[in-house]
Design a protein around this motif. Sequence first.
Motif, PDB file in Angstrom:
ATOM      1  N   PRO A   1      26.870  39.369  39.951  1.00 12.33           N
ATOM      2  CA  PRO A   1      26.990  39.214  38.497  1.00 12.33           C
ATOM      3  C   PRO A   1      27.748  37.959  38.047  1.00 12.33           C
ATOM      4  N   THR A   2      28.534  37.357  38.944  1.00 10.16           N
ATOM      5  CA  THR A   2      29.302  36.154  38.596  1.00 10.16           C
ATOM      6  C   THR A   2      29.361  35.222  39.802  1.00 10.16           C
ATOM      7  N   ASN A   3      29.734  33.981  39.545  1.00  9.47           N
ATOM      8  CA  ASN A   3      29.945  33.024  40.635  1.00  9.47           C
ATOM      9  C   ASN A   3      31.076  33.481  41.542  1.00  9.47           C
ATOM     10  N   TYR A   4      32.099  34.095  40.943  1.00 13.13           N
ATOM     11  CA  TYR A   4      33.215  34.600  41.744  1.00 13.13           C
ATOM     12  C   TYR A   4      32.729  35.596  42.790  1.00 13.13           C
ATOM     13  N   THR A   5      31.918  36.562  42.360  1.00 17.16           N
ATOM     14  CA  THR A   5      31.419  37.576  43.300  1.00 17.16           C
ATOM     15  C   THR A   5      30.472  36.949  44.319  1.00 17.16           C
ATOM     16  N   LYS A   6      29.647  36.020  43.872  1.00 19.24           N
ATOM     17  CA  LYS A   6      28.748  35.316  44.803  1.00 19.24           C
ATOM     18  C   LYS A   6      29.555  34.638  45.913  1.00 19.24           C
TER      19      LYS A   6
ATOM     20  N   GLN B   1      44.476  52.379  38.967  1.00 15.35           N
ATOM     21  CA  GLN B   1      45.633  51.488  39.005  1.00 15.35           C
ATOM     22  C   GLN B   1      45.178  50.040  39.094  1.00 15.35           C
ATOM     23  N   ARG B   2      44.103  49.800  39.835  1.00 13.93           N
ATOM     24  CA  ARG B   2      43.555  48.449  39.981  1.00 13.93           C
ATOM     25  C   ARG B   2      43.135  47.857  38.641  1.00 13.93           C
ATOM     26  N   LYS B   3      42.761  48.736  37.701  1.00 20.27           N
ATOM     27  CA  LYS B   3      42.339  48.270  36.378  1.00 20.27           C
ATOM     28  C   LYS B   3      43.533  47.894  35.488  1.00 20.27           C
ATOM     29  N   GLY B   4      44.743  48.178  35.965  1.00 17.21           N
ATOM     30  CA  GLY B   4      45.930  47.812  35.197  1.00 17.21           C
ATOM     31  C   GLY B   4      46.423  48.882  34.252  1.00 17.21           C
ATOM     32  N   VAL B   5      46.022  50.145  34.497  1.00 20.79           N
ATOM     33  CA  VAL B   5      46.393  51.218  33.576  1.00 20.79           C
ATOM     34  C   VAL B   5      47.916  51.399  33.498  1.00 20.79           C
ATOM     35  N   LEU B   6      48.611  51.213  34.628  1.00 23.07           N
ATOM     36  CA  LEU B   6      50.069  51.375  34.615  1.00 23.07           C
ATOM     37  C   LEU B   6      50.739  50.256  33.819  1.00 23.07           C
ATOM     38  N   ASP B   7      50.152  49.061  33.864  1.00 23.80           N
ATOM     39  CA  ASP B   7      50.704  47.939  33.097  1.00 23.80           C
ATOM     40  C   ASP B   7      50.544  48.180  31.598  1.00 23.80           C
ATOM     41  N   LEU B   8      49.381  48.686  31.216  1.00 23.57           N
ATOM     42  CA  LEU B   8      49.161  48.990  29.802  1.00 23.57           C
ATOM     43  C   LEU B   8      50.186  50.011  29.312  1.00 23.57           C
ATOM     44  N   VAL B   9      50.449  51.020  30.113  1.00 21.86           N
ATOM     45  CA  VAL B   9      51.401  52.065  29.713  1.00 21.86           C
ATOM     46  C   VAL B   9      52.816  51.489  29.603  1.00 21.86           C
ATOM     47  N   GLU B  10      53.187  50.604  30.526  1.00 25.53           N
ATOM     48  CA  GLU B  10      54.515  49.980  30.465  1.00 25.53           C
ATOM     49  C   GLU B  10      54.670  49.154  29.190  1.00 25.53           C
TER      50      GLU B  10
ATOM     51  N   GLU C   1      41.264  43.097  39.597  1.00 30.12           N
ATOM     52  CA  GLU C   1      40.079  42.683  40.366  1.00 30.12           C
ATOM     53  C   GLU C   1      38.835  43.198  39.657  1.00 30.12           C
ATOM     54  N   GLU C   2      37.847  42.330  39.511  1.00 29.78           N
ATOM     55  CA  GLU C   2      36.632  42.693  38.787  1.00 29.78           C
ATOM     56  C   GLU C   2      35.490  41.836  39.317  1.00 29.78           C
ATOM     57  N   ASN C   3      34.280  42.376  39.264  1.00 32.35           N
ATOM     58  CA  ASN C   3      33.109  41.569  39.625  1.00 32.35           C
ATOM     59  C   ASN C   3      32.449  40.944  38.408  1.00 32.35           C
ATOM     60  N   GLU C   4      32.699  41.489  37.235  1.00 32.83           N
ATOM     61  CA  GLU C   4      32.356  40.871  35.949  1.00 32.83           C
ATOM     62  C   GLU C   4      33.130  41.559  34.836  1.00 32.83           C
ATOM     63  N   GLY C   5      32.819  42.825  34.585  1.00 39.62           N
ATOM     64  CA  GLY C   5      33.476  43.572  33.511  1.00 39.62           C
ATOM     65  C   GLY C   5      32.572  43.689  32.296  1.00 39.62           C
ATOM     66  N   ILE C   6      31.658  44.669  32.309  1.00 39.45           N
ATOM     67  CA  ILE C   6      30.737  44.854  31.183  1.00 39.45           C
ATOM     68  C   ILE C   6      31.510  45.131  29.899  1.00 39.45           C
TER      69      ILE C   6
ATOM     70  N   ARG D   1      43.609  39.711  32.108  1.00 35.63           N
ATOM     71  CA  ARG D   1      44.453  39.167  33.167  1.00 35.63           C
ATOM     72  C   ARG D   1      43.803  37.877  33.681  1.00 35.63           C
ATOM     73  N   ASP D   2      44.621  36.901  33.962  1.00 36.49           N
ATOM     74  CA  ASP D   2      44.130  35.606  34.443  1.00 36.49           C
ATOM     75  C   ASP D   2      43.793  35.717  35.930  1.00 36.49           C
ATOM     76  N   ILE D   3      42.551  36.150  36.212  1.00 32.50           N
ATOM     77  CA  ILE D   3      42.097  36.339  37.588  1.00 32.50           C
ATOM     78  C   ILE D   3      40.853  35.469  37.824  1.00 32.50           C
ATOM     79  N   PRO D   4      40.534  35.174  39.091  1.00 34.38           N
ATOM     80  CA  PRO D   4      39.470  34.195  39.394  1.00 34.38           C
ATOM     81  C   PRO D   4      38.100  34.502  38.793  1.00 34.38           C
ATOM     82  N   VAL D   5      37.756  35.794  38.624  1.00 38.70           N
ATOM     83  CA  VAL D   5      36.407  36.126  38.160  1.00 38.70           C
ATOM     84  C   VAL D   5      36.081  35.500  36.799  1.00 38.70           C
TER      85      VAL D   5
END
Length: 339
Positions: free
Chosen positions: A113-118, A174-183, A247-252, A267-271
């Motif tokens: 879905p993205t260059n990152y995943t490719k 947790q990978r989606k950042g749910v704990l960060d949102l709660v904080e 971490e995400e492969n695109e994020g619909i 989040r500022d991540i490579p994808v």
Amino acid sequence: MAKILLFSEGKNLFSKSGVGKALEHQKKALGLNGVEYTLDPDDEYDIAHINTIGLASWRVLRSAKKKKKPVVYHTHTTSEDFRGSIKFSNQLSVIIKFWAKKLYNSADYLISPTNYTKNLISSKYVNNKEIRVISNGVDIKRFSKNEELGRKFREKFGYSDEDIVIISAGLPFQRKGVLDLVEIAKENPEYKFIWFGASSIKNILPKKVKNIIENPPKNVIFPGFVDEEILLGAYSSANLFFFPTYEENEGIVVLEALSMKLPALLRDIPVYEDWLKNKKTCFKGSNNAEFTKHIEYIINNNTSEVTENAYEVARERELSKIGIKYKEYYDYILSKEEN
């Protein structure tokens, strides 16, 4: 004209995940471009397009090979994306990687879905495989601001017109950042936070995530999986979309927010590096302090230039255009197979 087998398994679980949404988008994208498809592996077909990596997918792949039909594998699943999700996911990610490598290497063609995943797939999963980058896409006609649905959303959840509402969506990993949102919510009790996602899976989540979902701060709601009209109302009425995934492969869901012209804080991540620009089409942060600063800025400033630019990014990934890319790739595959 080619007939495509679109295959995904585990409908009950995957229907509420990004992979399930991706399948719905494929069906719509192909339909918009007059490409015939089937969901039944026992039907006749010209190309098998597989989305999942379970045993049923392996059987479909082997069956297609026996029928001498080309197999396109959609690389939705990676070990990196699986870590930090369900209980024991970090340990299981080794198995996920082994199995994904086996399936992806057994396919004839791959879609990412993205260059990152490719780049991730080509460097860590496969040997000399052709990979075409095609976005999962977004239905911009459906995901368009609706004032009436926005009003109903605020009424349903008891929010006033003055309340600052910050939304997120996705399986509550947790990978989606749910704990960060709660904080961040704890530190900003004046704001209302709502996370849409299948909380019905909470029994397979790690204990600390399950506890958060069952006992959230007063200004956080986890309504679980909701009807699309409620989600459209949330996108229409919220002040910003916050997606702190690691971490995400695109994020619909990100594409949906862009389509709704809702400011997106990511989040500022490579994808996102090559297609979403900080303060141009979205806002990016690397930690909770940066996220909090961006939230304050978005709430107190006019961000229409950013959201208009973001909408153009969504328009480039509109489903009819994605369907054209699928059709072109299928035609290319069949012409290559004939030679």
